[in-house]
Design a protein around this motif. Structure first.
Motif, PDB file in Angstrom:
ATOM      1  N   ILE A  30       0.844  -1.204   0.000  1.00  0.00           N
ATOM      2  CA  ILE A  30       0.000   0.000   0.000  1.00  0.00           C
ATOM      3  C   ILE A  30       0.873   1.246   0.000  1.00  0.00           C
ATOM      4  O   ILE A  30       0.620   2.197  -0.745  1.00  0.00           O
ATOM      5  CB  ILE A  30      -0.957  -0.017   1.213  1.00  0.00           C
ATOM      6  CG1 ILE A  30      -1.943  -1.181   1.090  1.00  0.00           C
ATOM      7  CG2 ILE A  30      -1.706   1.301   1.337  1.00  0.00           C
ATOM      8  CD1 ILE A  30      -2.817  -1.400   2.288  1.00  0.00           C
ATOM      9  N   LEU A  31       1.923   1.244   0.807  1.00  0.00           N
ATOM     10  CA  LEU A  31       2.844   2.375   0.863  1.00  0.00           C
ATOM     11  C   LEU A  31       3.510   2.612  -0.489  1.00  0.00           C
ATOM     12  O   LEU A  31       3.610   3.755  -0.953  1.00  0.00           O
ATOM     13  CB  LEU A  31       3.896   2.131   1.950  1.00  0.00           C
ATOM     14  CG  LEU A  31       4.803   3.273   2.353  1.00  0.00           C
ATOM     15  CD1 LEU A  31       3.997   4.460   2.845  1.00  0.00           C
ATOM     16  CD2 LEU A  31       5.765   2.825   3.425  1.00  0.00           C
ATOM     17  N   THR A  61     -11.255  -6.488   9.017  1.00  0.00           N
ATOM     18  CA  THR A  61     -11.962  -5.936   7.866  1.00  0.00           C
ATOM     19  C   THR A  61     -11.112  -6.045   6.607  1.00  0.00           C
ATOM     20  O   THR A  61      -9.900  -6.159   6.666  1.00  0.00           O
ATOM     21  CB  THR A  61     -12.292  -4.448   8.082  1.00  0.00           C
ATOM     22  OG1 THR A  61     -11.075  -3.710   8.167  1.00  0.00           O
ATOM     23  CG2 THR A  61     -13.113  -4.237   9.338  1.00  0.00           C
ATOM     24  N   ASN A  62     -11.789  -5.990   5.511  1.00  0.00           N
ATOM     25  CA  ASN A  62     -11.114  -5.952   4.213  1.00  0.00           C
ATOM     26  C   ASN A  62     -11.389  -4.621   3.541  1.00  0.00           C
ATOM     27  O   ASN A  62     -11.640  -4.561   2.344  1.00  0.00           O
ATOM     28  CB  ASN A  62     -11.606  -7.095   3.319  1.00  0.00           C
ATOM     29  CG  ASN A  62     -11.144  -8.446   3.798  1.00  0.00           C
ATOM     30  OD1 ASN A  62     -10.032  -8.568   4.299  1.00  0.00           O
ATOM     31  ND2 ASN A  62     -11.973  -9.442   3.656  1.00  0.00           N
ATOM     32  N   THR A  63     -11.380  -3.549   4.311  1.00  0.00           N
ATOM     33  CA  THR A  63     -11.667  -2.237   3.748  1.00  0.00           C
ATOM     34  C   THR A  63     -10.492  -1.293   3.983  1.00  0.00           C
ATOM     35  O   THR A  63      -9.811  -1.368   4.998  1.00  0.00           O
ATOM     36  CB  THR A  63     -12.933  -1.619   4.379  1.00  0.00           C
ATOM     37  OG1 THR A  63     -12.738  -1.494   5.781  1.00  0.00           O
ATOM     38  CG2 THR A  63     -14.159  -2.462   4.099  1.00  0.00           C
ATOM     39  N   ILE A  64     -10.296  -0.418   3.014  1.00  0.00           N
ATOM     40  CA  ILE A  64      -9.304   0.644   3.115  1.00  0.00           C
ATOM     41  C   ILE A  64     -10.081   1.955   3.098  1.00  0.00           C
ATOM     42  O   ILE A  64     -10.859   2.209   2.180  1.00  0.00           O
ATOM     43  CB  ILE A  64      -8.301   0.603   1.940  1.00  0.00           C
ATOM     44  CG1 ILE A  64      -7.538  -0.718   1.932  1.00  0.00           C
ATOM     45  CG2 ILE A  64      -7.342   1.779   2.013  1.00  0.00           C
ATOM     46  CD1 ILE A  64      -6.641  -0.889   0.717  1.00  0.00           C
ATOM     47  N   ASP A 111      -4.584  -1.514  -7.684  1.00  0.00           N
ATOM     48  CA  ASP A 111      -4.914  -0.692  -8.857  1.00  0.00           C
ATOM     49  C   ASP A 111      -6.085   0.242  -8.561  1.00  0.00           C
ATOM     50  O   ASP A 111      -6.079   1.411  -8.961  1.00  0.00           O
ATOM     51  CB  ASP A 111      -5.242  -1.578 -10.055  1.00  0.00           C
ATOM     52  CG  ASP A 111      -4.021  -2.268 -10.632  1.00  0.00           C
ATOM     53  OD1 ASP A 111      -2.888  -1.848 -10.310  1.00  0.00           O
ATOM     54  OD2 ASP A 111      -4.205  -3.245 -11.399  1.00  0.00           O
ATOM     55  N   GLU A 112      -7.104  -0.258  -7.859  1.00  0.00           N
ATOM     56  CA  GLU A 112      -8.260   0.566  -7.501  1.00  0.00           C
ATOM     57  C   GLU A 112      -7.853   1.673  -6.527  1.00  0.00           C
ATOM     58  O   GLU A 112      -8.297   2.803  -6.639  1.00  0.00           O
ATOM     59  CB  GLU A 112      -9.355  -0.319  -6.887  1.00  0.00           C
ATOM     60  CG  GLU A 112     -10.638   0.402  -6.581  1.00  0.00           C
ATOM     61  CD  GLU A 112     -11.365   0.930  -7.813  1.00  0.00           C
ATOM     62  OE1 GLU A 112     -12.226   1.803  -7.634  1.00  0.00           O
ATOM     63  OE2 GLU A 112     -11.071   0.502  -8.941  1.00  0.00           O
ATOM     64  N   LEU A 113      -6.970   1.355  -5.581  1.00  0.00           N
ATOM     65  CA  LEU A 113      -6.447   2.359  -4.656  1.00  0.00           C
ATOM     66  C   LEU A 113      -5.704   3.449  -5.424  1.00  0.00           C
ATOM     67  O   LEU A 113      -5.906   4.642  -5.181  1.00  0.00           O
ATOM     68  CB  LEU A 113      -5.526   1.709  -3.626  1.00  0.00           C
ATOM     69  CG  LEU A 113      -4.800   2.646  -2.670  1.00  0.00           C
ATOM     70  CD1 LEU A 113      -5.781   3.402  -1.791  1.00  0.00           C
ATOM     71  CD2 LEU A 113      -3.805   1.871  -1.814  1.00  0.00           C
ATOM     72  N   ALA A 114      -4.873   3.060  -6.381  1.00  0.00           N
ATOM     73  CA  ALA A 114      -4.132   4.037  -7.190  1.00  0.00           C
ATOM     74  C   ALA A 114      -5.087   4.930  -7.978  1.00  0.00           C
ATOM     75  O   ALA A 114      -4.886   6.145  -8.070  1.00  0.00           O
ATOM     76  CB  ALA A 114      -3.164   3.320  -8.124  1.00  0.00           C
ATOM     77  N   VAL A 141      -4.747   7.275   4.207  1.00  0.00           N
ATOM     78  CA  VAL A 141      -5.178   5.942   3.814  1.00  0.00           C
ATOM     79  C   VAL A 141      -5.139   5.076   5.063  1.00  0.00           C
ATOM     80  O   VAL A 141      -4.072   4.826   5.623  1.00  0.00           O
ATOM     81  CB  VAL A 141      -4.255   5.353   2.722  1.00  0.00           C
ATOM     82  CG1 VAL A 141      -4.699   3.944   2.363  1.00  0.00           C
ATOM     83  CG2 VAL A 141      -4.247   6.247   1.498  1.00  0.00           C
ATOM     84  N   GLY A 142      -6.318   4.661   5.517  1.00  0.00           N
ATOM     85  CA  GLY A 142      -6.403   3.774   6.671  1.00  0.00           C
ATOM     86  C   GLY A 142      -6.117   2.352   6.247  1.00  0.00           C
ATOM     87  O   GLY A 142      -6.740   1.829   5.319  1.00  0.00           O
ATOM     88  N   LEU A 143      -5.165   1.715   6.883  1.00  0.00           N
ATOM     89  CA  LEU A 143      -4.783   0.357   6.509  1.00  0.00           C
ATOM     90  C   LEU A 143      -5.844  -0.638   6.976  1.00  0.00           C
ATOM     91  O   LEU A 143      -6.441  -0.451   8.040  1.00  0.00           O
ATOM     92  CB  LEU A 143      -3.433   0.003   7.140  1.00  0.00           C
ATOM     93  CG  LEU A 143      -2.275   0.918   6.753  1.00  0.00           C
ATOM     94  CD1 LEU A 143      -1.042   0.575   7.563  1.00  0.00           C
ATOM     95  CD2 LEU A 143      -1.986   0.802   5.275  1.00  0.00           C
ATOM     96  N   PRO A 144      -6.083  -1.678   6.199  1.00  0.00           N
ATOM     97  CA  PRO A 144      -7.062  -2.673   6.647  1.00  0.00           C
ATOM     98  C   PRO A 144      -6.514  -3.436   7.849  1.00  0.00           C
ATOM     99  O   PRO A 144      -5.348  -3.801   7.880  1.00  0.00           O
ATOM    100  CB  PRO A 144      -7.233  -3.587   5.432  1.00  0.00           C
ATOM    101  CG  PRO A 144      -6.024  -3.378   4.599  1.00  0.00           C
ATOM    102  CD  PRO A 144      -5.509  -1.997   4.902  1.00  0.00           C
TER     103      PRO A 144
END
Length: 181
Positions: A6-7, A48-51, A79-82, A41-44
């Motif tokens: 994620i980082l 949970t499986n949410t960001i 990719d969705e996060l980006a 950006v909150g890490l999951p």
């Protein structure tokens, strides 16, 4: 999903931003001092499986997005996060354009028509507008422009002072014109 991945996605998507990993609160914060932007950006966590992504500009919340990564592969989630991080921030741009227009209106009242009271009323309303924007940070579903337009309508209908009513009427016209853009 690993924090390192994620980082890496955040630093690749937002090059030139200051990035730090807050281990204590489980989030990655990025900041661009020139643009006045911040993205958290909150890490999951393990449950949970949410960001959770909170984008802020000029201390106004642009949007809050919860990315549900359940059912996504790790690559697709990154990719969705980006994609979410790279999206423009039109809401804040619109809010700041409106604030600039209010300042110009106050200046026009002061210089062109020489009405200091109308200029003062317009400046007071512009300050109220910024308070509305800040309070809407707590309620991301509310659009500050529409809330402020409702406040202006109440001011226009309920104020006993003619200059204040006229200032509210002018500002409502400005709000409508810029909101359509």
């Amino acid at each position: 999903m690993k924090t390192r991945d994620i980082l890496n996605t955040v630093t690749r998507t937002l090059p030139g931003w200051h990035v730090y990993n807050d281990h204590q609160f489980g989030r990655i914060t990025t900041y661009n001092p020139q643009a006045g932007c911040e993205v958290v950006v909150g890490l999951p966590d393990t449950d949970t499986n949410t960001i959770r992504i909170v984008r802020t500009r000029y201390e106004l919340v642009e949007d809050t997005t919860v990315l549900n990564t359940a059912g996504m592969g790790e690559e697709q989630a990154l990719d969705e996060l980006a994609r979410l991080l790279a999206a423009p921030m039109p809401r804040t741009d619109r809010l700041m354009r409106l604030k600039e227009q209010f300042d110009k209106t106050a200046e026009w009242c002061r210089n062109a028509i020489g009405n200091e009271q109308a200029a003062k009323d317009t400046e007071d309303m512009a300050e109220q507008y910024m308070r509305v924007c800040e309070s809407c940070n707590e309620y991301p579903g509310h659009d500050p422009v529409l809330v402020f337009e409702g406040w202006l309508l109440g001011e226009e209908l309920g104020s006993p002072y003619e200059t204040r009513r006229q200032a509210a009427l002018r500002m409502r016209a400005v709000v409508r014109a810029l909101y359509r853009d």
